[in-house]
Design a protein around this motif. Structure first.
Motif, mmCIF file in Angstrom:
data_model
loop_
_atom_site.group_PDB
_atom_site.id
_atom_site.type_symbol
_atom_site.label_atom_id
_atom_site.label_comp_id
_atom_site.label_asym_id
_atom_site.label_seq_id
_atom_site.Cartn_x
_atom_site.Cartn_y
_atom_site.Cartn_z
ATOM 1 N N GLU A 192 19.902 16.666 7.813
ATOM 2 C CA GLU A 192 20.543 17.110 9.053
ATOM 3 C C GLU A 192 19.738 16.685 10.277
ATOM 4 O O GLU A 192 20.298 16.297 11.299
ATOM 5 N N LEU A 193 18.419 16.757 10.176
ATOM 6 C CA LEU A 193 17.572 16.329 11.293
ATOM 7 C C LEU A 193 17.674 14.825 11.518
ATOM 8 O O LEU A 193 17.729 14.361 12.660
ATOM 9 N N VAL A 194 17.716 14.050 10.437
ATOM 10 C CA VAL A 194 17.849 12.592 10.557
ATOM 11 C C VAL A 194 19.199 12.240 11.186
ATOM 12 O O VAL A 194 19.283 11.370 12.063
ATOM 13 N N ALA A 195 20.265 12.931 10.777
ATOM 14 C CA ALA A 195 21.598 12.669 11.348
ATOM 15 C C ALA A 195 21.631 13.005 12.837
ATOM 16 O O ALA A 195 22.213 12.266 13.640
ATOM 17 N N LEU A 196 20.979 14.103 13.212
ATOM 18 C CA LEU A 196 20.932 14.480 14.619
ATOM 19 C C LEU A 196 20.102 13.470 15.414
ATOM 20 O O LEU A 196 20.478 13.068 16.521
ATOM 21 N N ALA A 221 20.747 23.525 16.168
ATOM 22 C CA ALA A 221 21.409 23.874 17.429
ATOM 23 C C ALA A 221 20.424 23.807 18.593
ATOM 24 O O ALA A 221 20.762 23.311 19.672
ATOM 25 N N ALA A 222 19.207 24.296 18.377
ATOM 26 C CA ALA A 222 18.186 24.235 19.437
ATOM 27 C C ALA A 222 17.861 22.790 19.790
ATOM 28 O O ALA A 222 17.732 22.434 20.972
ATOM 29 N N LEU A 223 17.735 21.932 18.785
ATOM 30 C CA LEU A 223 17.467 20.514 19.043
ATOM 31 C C LEU A 223 18.624 19.861 19.794
ATOM 32 O O LEU A 223 18.417 19.094 20.740
ATOM 33 N N ALA A 224 19.842 20.166 19.375
ATOM 34 C CA ALA A 224 21.016 19.571 20.028
ATOM 35 C C ALA A 224 21.122 20.041 21.477
ATOM 36 O O ALA A 224 21.401 19.236 22.378
ATOM 37 N N ARG A 225 20.901 21.325 21.720
ATOM 38 C CA ARG A 225 20.959 21.827 23.102
ATOM 39 C C ARG A 225 19.853 21.212 23.957
ATOM 40 O O ARG A 225 20.050 20.927 25.140
ATOM 41 N N ALA A 226 18.674 21.001 23.364
ATOM 42 C CA ALA A 226 17.588 20.350 24.107
ATOM 43 C C ALA A 226 17.978 18.922 24.478
ATOM 44 O O ALA A 226 17.676 18.449 25.580
ATOM 45 N N ALA A 227 18.652 18.220 23.572
ATOM 46 C CA ALA A 227 19.094 16.856 23.860
ATOM 47 C C ALA A 227 20.155 16.852 24.955
ATOM 48 O O ALA A 227 20.141 15.991 25.851
#
Length: 203
Positions: free
Chosen positions: A64-68, A142-148
């Motif tokens: 999931e992290l690699v896909a994000l 979700a936290a990583l996506a919102r940070a992006a």
């Protein structure tokens, strides 16, 4: 120097110092190490360190992290356009629409509610509070996506560049007008390569 969680995720693909490229998320152990190293940044993006510590890092979490990361790097490539993207991405970028859908879906997986905080000696600020105690992986992505999303909609996007030093694959935030590379060692490598080309052309 200020660190950005989205940029740290994108920088998990990097030059290994020996002429190749390494992937910090290449296996489960490396992914766990990277997550541990980002604890402070996660806390600054609304994810308490103890919550990140509850995440069981396995192949599902790594995937999931690699896909994000793939979505973030595709959007970084769009942000630096018309400049060239990172060489690591140039031949295999996700289509922008797919990258946007992936990023937005990850951000939406955890419902949140804005909370106002206003202490006696500070200005009022807003924090996003999770609406439920979700799965640690859901909260993390979700936290990583919102940070992006915050990075790409903020002033830093205008300063984002792909490093053009030989073999470098990083993106970076340009700190001053003459900055051409992500770090001094890349500048040294670029100058050596430039000197070599001039010497070769003169022969």
């Amino acid at each position: 120097m200020q660190r950005y969680l989205a940029l740290e995720l994108a920088s998990t693909i990097r030059h290994d110092g020996n002429g190749g490229v390494t992937d910090d998320l290449g296996d489960v152990a490396g992914t766990a190490r990277w997550l541990d190293a980002q604890a402070e940044l996660f806390a600054g993006n609304g994810l308490p360190a103890e919550h990140a510590g509850r995440l069981r890092v396995d192949e599902t979490a790594r995937g999931e992290l690699v896909a994000l990361r793939q979505a973030v790097r595709a959007l970084f490539a769009r942000a630096v356009s018309p400049g060239p993207p990172s060489p690591a991405d140039a031949g295999r970028l996700l289509p922008v629409r797919q990258a946007l859908d992936r990023l937005n879906a990850a951000a939406a997986r955890e419902p949140t509610a804005p909370q106002l905080r206003w202490s006696n000696d500070a200005l009022p600020v807003t924090h996003l509070l999770p609406a439920a105690d979700n799965d640690p992986l859901v909260r993390l992505t979700a936290a990583l996506a919102r940070a992006a999303i915050a990075f790409l909609t903020g002033p830093e996007r205008e300063l984002l560049r792909a490093c053009t030093a030989p073999r470098c694959v990083r993106y970076y935030v340009k700190r001053h007008g003459r900055q051409e590379w992500c770090k001094p060692s890349c500048g040294n490598r670029a100058r050596v390569a430039r000197h070599y080309r001039r010497q070769h052309d003169a022969q």
